[in-house]
Design an enzyme around this catalytic site. Structure first.
Site, PDB file in Angstrom:
ATOM      1  N   ARG A  27       0.773  -1.297  -0.018  1.00  0.00           N
ATOM      2  CA  ARG A  27       0.066  -0.050  -0.053  1.00  0.00           C
ATOM      3  C   ARG A  27       0.842   1.113   0.037  1.00  0.00           C
ATOM      4  NH1 ARG A  27      -0.878   4.930   2.628  1.00  0.00           N
ATOM      5  NH2 ARG A  27      -0.408   3.764   4.553  1.00  0.00           N
ATOM      6  N   ASP A  28       1.482   1.584   1.077  1.00  0.00           N
ATOM      7  CA  ASP A  28       2.324   2.871   1.259  1.00  0.00           C
ATOM      8  C   ASP A  28       3.574   2.596   0.253  1.00  0.00           C
ATOM      9  OD1 ASP A  28       3.001   5.248   2.025  1.00  0.00           O
ATOM     10  OD2 ASP A  28       4.256   4.339   3.933  1.00  0.00           O
ATOM     11  N   HIS A 221       6.487   4.744  12.684  1.00  0.00           N
ATOM     12  CA  HIS A 221       6.460   4.510  11.305  1.00  0.00           C
ATOM     13  C   HIS A 221       7.523   5.394  10.974  1.00  0.00           C
ATOM     14  CE1 HIS A 221       4.138   4.068   7.276  1.00  0.00           C
ATOM     15  NE2 HIS A 221       5.151   4.907   6.804  1.00  0.00           N
ATOM     16  N   HIS A 223      10.718   7.176   8.476  1.00  0.00           N
ATOM     17  CA  HIS A 223      11.272   7.254   6.836  1.00  0.00           C
ATOM     18  C   HIS A 223      12.911   7.618   7.157  1.00  0.00           C
ATOM     19  CE1 HIS A 223       7.435   8.032   4.161  1.00  0.00           C
ATOM     20  NE2 HIS A 223       7.202   7.384   5.436  1.00  0.00           N
ATOM     21  N   CYS A 254       6.089   9.443   0.177  1.00  0.00           N
ATOM     22  CA  CYS A 254       4.468  10.174   0.491  1.00  0.00           C
ATOM     23  C   CYS A 254       4.179  10.986  -0.821  1.00  0.00           C
ATOM     24  CB  CYS A 254       4.431  10.847   1.728  1.00  0.00           C
ATOM     25  SG  CYS A 254       2.802  11.636   2.028  1.00  0.00           S
ATOM     26  N   ASN A 263      10.375   4.436   2.955  1.00  0.00           N
ATOM     27  CA  ASN A 263      10.454   4.046   4.288  1.00  0.00           C
ATOM     28  C   ASN A 263      11.332   3.023   4.647  1.00  0.00           C
ATOM     29  OD1 ASN A 263       7.303   4.429   4.788  1.00  0.00           O
ATOM     30  ND2 ASN A 263       7.009   3.602   2.760  1.00  0.00           N
TER      31      ASN A 263
END
Length: 315
Positions: A27-28, A221, A223, A254, A263
């Site tokens: 997804r991300d 979460h 980065h 993002c 990420n």
């Protein structure tokens, strides 16, 4: 290094015995790719991640296709991975009640909403103020809970914002508390542009606890924009956090924050955790092979240092 090519584990008793990795690559990770990955490849990606031992894999997002065209095939994807869902958690992102309707109709049992700690990012990402976005999420969370679904609340821009600069920990704690009190089962604190450092992580986690959100409901979460993702993760582990978001091969960023790089790579995370004697249930070799396979589909090498190192050893 051990004979099987893994780091020699040296147990730190101050750390959790087990960490649940919340894999966000499908997804991300893929939402920020320029190329549209075929739905069959996405389904195979999820199956390979599950076979590598990942027990939570965020599958897709039910946003409007024109917002994130890379994930426009959510309705086609979920039926293709029904066999995986029997043993693996497959949460999906829902932006609003319409997205929730679509997800529930396909049998989704875990959903996530995506909030912002800052007004600028709330406007860029949701075209709403922070207060208005939380008001939009409230019926989504309530209905999801009424349907028996588990709800995760993402909170972005927890450390810095490209428009507003440093974000006060008190503001993050306040918005996080509101998501938790809304009914979110888990709150994932995101360093969307990767500017956090370990001391900042510890201070933020303390502030969120003081606002009323217990550590066992928190995830992190990170980065890796400035190379701090693993150090920040270690600080969170020392605080007692046991759920860490990461992306296979370091995919993603993002689409609404241009300064956000990839990420934290799941392979880099697993390498560190195994070296600390922390159980993950993940087969690093199979995971690395999966990321190499996906990188070939994307037409570029994986940014993960661990993927590159293991691939070099095997070549």
């Amino acid at each position: 290094m051990t004979a099987d090519g893994l780091p020699m584990p040296v147990r730190d008793p101050a750390l959790p015995e087990h960490v649940r990795i919340h894999e966000v690559g499908p997804r991300d990770g893929l939402q920020n790719e320029k190329a549209i990955v075929p739905v069959e490849v996405k389904a195979d990606f999820i199956r390979r991640l599950a076979a590598a031992g990942l027990g939570t894999i965020e599958a897709t997002s039910f946003v409007r296709p024109e917002w994130v065209p890379q994930l426009a095939d959510a309705e086609q994807l979920l039926p293709l991975v029904e066999d995986v869902a029997a043993g693996v958690r497959l949460p999906v992102l829902v932006p609003n009640e319409r997205g929730l309707d679509r997800a529930l109709a396909l049998g989704a049992r875990e959903v996530a909403v995506f909030a912002s700690a800052t007004e600028s990012f709330a406007k860029a990402n949701l075209n709403r103020t922070v207060d208005a976005s939380l008001a939009m999420f409230e019926p989504v969370v309530r209905r999801a809970k009424d349907e028996g679904a588990r709800v995760r609340g993402y909170l972005s821009m927890c450390f810095g914002d490209p428009w507003e600069g440093p974000v006060p920990v008190e503001r993050v704690a306040d918005v996080g508390r509101r998501l938790y009190e809304m009914g979110c089962d888990e709150l994932s604190l995101g360093d969307t542009i990767g500017v956090g450092t370990p001391g900042h992580v510890s201070a933020l986690l303390r502030a969120v606890n003081e606002a009323g959100v217990p550590t066992d409901r928190l995830a992190v979460h990170f980065h890796d924009t400035y190379g701090q993702a693993l150090a920040n993760t270690l600080a969170a582990l020392h605080h007692g956090v046991t759920t860490v978001d990461s992306s296979a091969g370091g995919l993603g960023g993002c689409p609404y924050a241009k300064s956000a790089t990839g990420n934290l790579a799941t392979e880099d995370l697993v390498w560190m955790l195994h070296g600390l004697g922390v159980e993950t249930g993940v087969d690093l070799g199979r995971l690395t092979a999966t990321s190499v396979w996906m990188a070939a589909h994307l037409g570029r090498p994986s940014p993960s240092r661990t993927v590159r190192a293991i691939s070099h050893q095997e070549s």
